[in-house]
Scaffold this active site. Structure first.
Site, PDB file in Angstrom:
ATOM      1  N   ASN A  85      -4.023  -9.845  13.158  1.00  0.00           N
ATOM      2  CA  ASN A  85      -3.778 -11.287  13.233  1.00  0.00           C
ATOM      3  C   ASN A  85      -2.326 -11.673  12.952  1.00  0.00           C
ATOM      4  OD1 ASN A  85      -3.849 -10.778  10.521  1.00  0.00           O
ATOM      5  ND2 ASN A  85      -5.185 -12.468   9.990  1.00  0.00           N
ATOM      6  N   CYS A  86      -1.455 -10.684  12.752  1.00  0.00           N
ATOM      7  CA  CYS A  86      -0.024 -10.934  12.551  1.00  0.00           C
ATOM      8  C   CYS A  86       0.596 -11.321  13.895  1.00  0.00           C
ATOM      9  CB  CYS A  86       0.638  -9.671  12.002  1.00  0.00           C
ATOM     10  SG  CYS A  86       2.434  -9.722  11.980  1.00  0.00           S
ATOM     11  N   ASP A  87       1.304 -12.437  13.936  1.00  0.00           N
ATOM     12  CA  ASP A  87       1.897 -12.910  15.191  1.00  0.00           C
ATOM     13  C   ASP A  87       2.870 -11.900  15.798  1.00  0.00           C
ATOM     14  OD1 ASP A  87       0.459 -15.259  15.136  1.00  0.00           O
ATOM     15  OD2 ASP A  87       2.062 -16.414  14.179  1.00  0.00           O
TER      16      ASP A  87
ATOM     17  N   ILE B  57      -1.328  -5.302  11.404  1.00  0.00           N
ATOM     18  CA  ILE B  57      -2.479  -6.151  11.109  1.00  0.00           C
ATOM     19  C   ILE B  57      -2.729  -6.993  12.356  1.00  0.00           C
ATOM     20  CG2 ILE B  57      -3.311  -8.028   9.633  1.00  0.00           C
ATOM     21  CD1 ILE B  57      -1.399  -6.843   7.453  1.00  0.00           C
TER      22      ILE B  57
ATOM     23  N   LYS C 230       0.896  -9.179  17.371  1.00  0.00           N
ATOM     24  CA  LYS C 230       0.308  -9.682  18.619  1.00  0.00           C
ATOM     25  C   LYS C 230       1.329  -9.651  19.752  1.00  0.00           C
ATOM     26  CE  LYS C 230      -3.036 -12.861  16.541  1.00  0.00           C
ATOM     27  NZ  LYS C 230      -3.364 -14.285  16.348  1.00  0.00           N
TER      28      LYS C 230
END
Length: 118
Positions: free
Chosen positions: A10-12, A8, A15
């Site tokens: 926007n998952c840190d 996903i 990223k």
């Protein structure tokens, strides 16, 4: 075969994994669970290769926010796969299919470096 990273955006952790690959100059394809869903054949492969317990993220917000009856119903690979298809956010991220076919879940620089040199 190209490296494929599933997760996903926007998952840190996703990223960080994407940044690591980019900084290392590694080409990869990104598969967004939110936009493209969870590919059932790949999910089955992950569960077989890694075990459903390792792929299921029981420490995340999505899992904690599920109804207790739903959580209690996840008892094997089949029930876990059904939940993961319905709620992709319960999959531990990122899932990476490496160029040689190996599959890993999660991110650490050491893990990624090991996979790159294996």
């Amino acid at each position: 075969m190209m490296i494929k990273l599933y997760g996903i955006p926007n998952c840190d952790t996703v990223k960080r994994a994407r940044a690591w690959l980019t900084d290392a100059g590694v080409s990869y394809e990104f598969h967004d669970f939110k936009k493209a869903g969870v590919p059932a054949p790949e999910l089955a492969r992950w569960l077989e290769s890694l075990g459903w317990e390792k792929v299921l993220n029981r420490s995340g917000t999505t899992w904690r926010n599920l109804d207790e009856a739903i959580r209690a119903g996840v008892v094997d690979a089949n029930s876990a796969a059904q939940l993961m298809q319905a709620q992709p956010s319960v999959i531990k991220r990122p899932v990476v299919q490496w160029a040689d076919g190996r599959v890993t879940v999660g991110f650490s620089a050491a893990l990624f470096l090991e996979q790159q040199t294996a």
